[in-house]
Design an enzyme around this catalytic site. Sequence first.
Site, PDB file in Angstrom:
ATOM      1  N   GLU A 116      -4.807   2.741   3.955  1.00  0.00           N
ATOM      2  CA  GLU A 116      -3.646   2.900   3.089  1.00  0.00           C
ATOM      3  C   GLU A 116      -4.174   3.286   1.716  1.00  0.00           C
ATOM      4  OE1 GLU A 116      -1.086  -0.601   3.416  1.00  0.00           O
ATOM      5  OE2 GLU A 116      -0.213   0.275   5.231  1.00  0.00           O
TER       6      GLU A 116
ATOM      7  N   TYR B 233       3.340  -9.416  12.741  1.00  0.00           N
ATOM      8  CA  TYR B 233       4.012  -9.419  11.434  1.00  0.00           C
ATOM      9  C   TYR B 233       5.385 -10.073  11.391  1.00  0.00           C
ATOM     10  CZ  TYR B 233       7.466  -5.622  11.932  1.00  0.00           C
ATOM     11  OH  TYR B 233       8.562  -4.865  12.275  1.00  0.00           O
TER      12      TYR B 233
ATOM     13  N   ASP C 277      -6.377  -0.108   1.437  1.00  0.00           N
ATOM     14  CA  ASP C 277      -5.928  -1.310   2.141  1.00  0.00           C
ATOM     15  C   ASP C 277      -6.068  -1.046   3.645  1.00  0.00           C
ATOM     16  OD1 ASP C 277      -4.635  -3.621   2.956  1.00  0.00           O
ATOM     17  OD2 ASP C 277      -2.629  -2.803   2.601  1.00  0.00           O
TER      18      ASP C 277
ATOM     19  N   THR D 133     -10.386  -5.148   1.977  1.00  0.00           N
ATOM     20  CA  THR D 133      -9.647  -4.240   1.094  1.00  0.00           C
ATOM     21  C   THR D 133     -10.667  -3.668   0.122  1.00  0.00           C
ATOM     22  OG1 THR D 133      -7.743  -5.732   1.218  1.00  0.00           O
ATOM     23  CG2 THR D 133      -7.698  -4.048  -0.507  1.00  0.00           C
TER      24      THR D 133
ATOM     25  N   ASP E  14      -0.081  -7.270  -2.498  1.00  0.00           N
ATOM     26  CA  ASP E  14       0.132  -5.874  -2.146  1.00  0.00           C
ATOM     27  C   ASP E  14       1.627  -5.598  -2.056  1.00  0.00           C
ATOM     28  OD1 ASP E  14      -0.567  -3.275  -1.499  1.00  0.00           O
ATOM     29  OD2 ASP E  14      -0.849  -3.697   0.631  1.00  0.00           O
TER      30      ASP E  14
ATOM     31  N   GLU F   1      -3.861   3.611  -2.036  1.00  0.00           N
ATOM     32  CA  GLU F   1      -3.020   2.898  -2.998  1.00  0.00           C
ATOM     33  C   GLU F   1      -3.680   2.898  -4.381  1.00  0.00           C
ATOM     34  OE1 GLU F   1      -1.687  -0.951  -1.692  1.00  0.00           O
ATOM     35  OE2 GLU F   1      -1.716  -0.386   0.430  1.00  0.00           O
TER      36      GLU F   1
ATOM     37  N   ARG G  73      10.393   0.131  13.652  1.00  0.00           N
ATOM     38  CA  ARG G  73      11.720  -0.323  14.106  1.00  0.00           C
ATOM     39  C   ARG G  73      12.604   0.901  14.353  1.00  0.00           C
ATOM     40  NH1 ARG G  73      10.340  -3.019   9.581  1.00  0.00           N
ATOM     41  NH2 ARG G  73      11.630  -1.599   8.387  1.00  0.00           N
TER      42      ARG G  73
ATOM     43  N   ARG H 194      -3.368  -1.543  12.790  1.00  0.00           N
ATOM     44  CA  ARG H 194      -1.935  -1.372  13.112  1.00  0.00           C
ATOM     45  C   ARG H 194      -1.514  -2.116  14.374  1.00  0.00           C
ATOM     46  NH1 ARG H 194      -0.215  -0.157   8.263  1.00  0.00           N
ATOM     47  NH2 ARG H 194      -1.047   1.802   7.463  1.00  0.00           N
TER      48      ARG H 194
ATOM     49  N   LYS I 255      -4.547  -7.139   7.977  1.00  0.00           N
ATOM     50  CA  LYS I 255      -4.873  -6.603   6.657  1.00  0.00           C
ATOM     51  C   LYS I 255      -6.021  -7.345   5.991  1.00  0.00           C
ATOM     52  CE  LYS I 255      -1.075  -3.990   5.953  1.00  0.00           C
ATOM     53  NZ  LYS I 255      -1.074  -2.639   5.376  1.00  0.00           N
TER      54      LYS I 255
ATOM     55  N   THR J 210       1.055   1.726   0.019  1.00  0.00           N
ATOM     56  CA  THR J 210       0.665   3.090   0.382  1.00  0.00           C
ATOM     57  C   THR J 210       1.451   4.113  -0.424  1.00  0.00           C
ATOM     58  OG1 THR J 210       0.280   2.351   2.623  1.00  0.00           O
ATOM     59  CG2 THR J 210       0.456   4.725   2.304  1.00  0.00           C
TER      60      THR J 210
ATOM     61  N   GLU K  63       1.273   7.404   9.458  1.00  0.00           N
ATOM     62  CA  GLU K  63       2.342   8.323   9.074  1.00  0.00           C
ATOM     63  C   GLU K  63       1.915   9.777   9.285  1.00  0.00           C
ATOM     64  OE1 GLU K  63       2.622   6.197   5.055  1.00  0.00           O
ATOM     65  OE2 GLU K  63       4.344   7.535   5.091  1.00  0.00           O
TER      66      GLU K  63
ATOM     67  N   HIS L 297       6.940   6.079   2.167  1.00  0.00           N
ATOM     68  CA  HIS L 297       6.117   5.280   3.085  1.00  0.00           C
ATOM     69  C   HIS L 297       6.965   4.221   3.802  1.00  0.00           C
ATOM     70  CE1 HIS L 297       2.768   2.972   4.707  1.00  0.00           C
ATOM     71  NE2 HIS L 297       3.231   1.892   4.110  1.00  0.00           N
TER      72      HIS L 297
ATOM     73  N   TYR M 272       4.895  -2.488  -1.761  1.00  0.00           N
ATOM     74  CA  TYR M 272       5.382  -1.579  -0.708  1.00  0.00           C
ATOM     75  C   TYR M 272       6.334  -0.618  -1.411  1.00  0.00           C
ATOM     76  CZ  TYR M 272       6.987  -0.959   4.230  1.00  0.00           C
ATOM     77  OH  TYR M 272       7.285  -0.518   5.498  1.00  0.00           O
TER      78      TYR M 272
ATOM     79  N   GLN N  53      -1.333  -5.772  13.412  1.00  0.00           N
ATOM     80  CA  GLN N  53      -0.192  -5.899  12.494  1.00  0.00           C
ATOM     81  C   GLN N  53       1.145  -5.870  13.243  1.00  0.00           C
ATOM     82  OE1 GLN N  53       0.034  -2.643   9.683  1.00  0.00           O
ATOM     83  NE2 GLN N  53       1.809  -3.480   8.609  1.00  0.00           N
TER      84      GLN N  53
END
Length: 393
Positions: A179, A224, A213, A237, A106, A181, A122, A217, A233, A324, A338, A113, A108, A220
Site C-alpha cells: 500500500e 478483518y 503498508d 510497515t 493507519d 501511502e 464486499r 490480503r 498488516k 493507500t 486494485e 481506494h 483510509y 486480511q
Amino acid sequence: MTTIDIPEGSLFGLDNLPYGVFSPRGSAPRVGVRVGDSVVDLAVALDDDVFARSSLNAFMAQGYDRWVEVRARIAELVRGDVPDAAVFGVSEVDLHLPVDVADYVDFYASEHHASNLGRLFRPDAEPLMPNWKHLPVGYHGRAGTVVVSGTDIVRPCGQRKAPDEAVPTYGECRRLDIEAELGFIVGVPSELGTAVSTEDFSRHVFGAVLVNDWSARDIQAWEYVPLGPFLGKSFATSISPWVVPLLALESARVPTPEQSPTPLPYLRESEPWGLDIALSVEWNGQEVSRPPYREMYWSPAQMLAHMTVNGASSRTGDLYASGTISGPEKDQRGAFIELTWGGKEPVTVNGEERTFLQDGDEVVISATAPGAEGRIGFGEVRGRILPATEAKR
Ligand code: MN
C-alpha cells in the site's frame, strides 16, 4: 571547510532540507540533514547535543519555533562553508529509522481506494460504508514493526480461507501486497483529555515520510470482520529514512477535493491541508503506478483532529499514515489488489504477467512535490520479499 555542491535540478535543495538518522560506517547513529548528495552531521555543524541522538524525537519535541529557527540556521550554514568533519556523501553512510515510533495509526483517506476495496471485498454492498464521508476511518497498527527502507520483508504466515474453501488453513500468505501511502509524524505531543484542532496541525506535526503498508490480503480478508485489520498488516510497515519537514511543503499545499456532506465543525479547515505530492511505484524496477496524493479526500490535519477528538493524547514520534493513495485512473492505484482487480487482471512486469508479490520481488515507492524553488524529493521506501519462515505452531 567544505562548500556543499547542490547539483542542478537536485530534489534536495535548500527548499527541502529533510532530516534523518545516519551513521558513517562503524560509528554511532546521529541526526543529519540531506543537502544535494551530502548529509550534514547537525551535532557537529550546529554544535548541539540534541542532534547527537539515535532519533529525531528530542529535536521534534522542542516545538514549532525551534523547527523554524533550526531550518533557517541550516540554510544559512550550507550557503557558506561547513566543517569538513560534518559532511558525508549520502552513499557513504547507513540510514536508520529516523524516529522512535510511539503509536502507529493507519487511515483510509482515499475515496478511490476505499471504493475499489469495497467493491472487491464486499461485491454485493455499497462500496463506501455510511460513515466514510463523515469521518476519516482508521485503525491502530503495530508501532514496533515499523522498519526503515531497505529492510527485507519476510513473507508472513497465518490463517487464510479462500471463498471456495470450506475451512481455514495455516500457511504462507498467497496474496502479498503493498500500500503506497504518506505518513505524518507528531513532534509536539497533546495531553490526555484535550483535542488538537485542524488549525493547530502544523504546530504538532513535524513532517512526512513515505510508507509502504505491506498487506497480506488473504489473511486480511478472513480476519478483518468485525474489528478490522490485524495480522494481515502488523508483520511489517516500511518508511522512508528522510523526514520532509512540513515547513518544506508549504508550496505543495492545495485544496482537498470537495467534501460533501460538509463535515462536522471539528473536521472543518479554513485553509485545507491537501498536498500536491506525486508518488511513483516501481515493481522490480518497472514503474507500474503513479498515485496522486492531491486526490486524498481527508487531509492530514483532519486525521489528527479526528484521532484526538475523543481526548486521546498524542506523543512525540506518533506516526499516522494516510491509507493507500489511489487516483481515479487505473495506473494511479497504490495497491496491487486494485491494480490487478483482485488478481483477475494481471499487469505486465518486465515481460511477465504478475498479480501479487513473489519471493525476491522488490518494490520501491518514491515521491516529489513542488518546493519553494524547484521540486523537492522524499527519497524512497524500498523493500524486498524473502521466503516465509514458518513460525512454530
Ligand atoms: Mn494501509
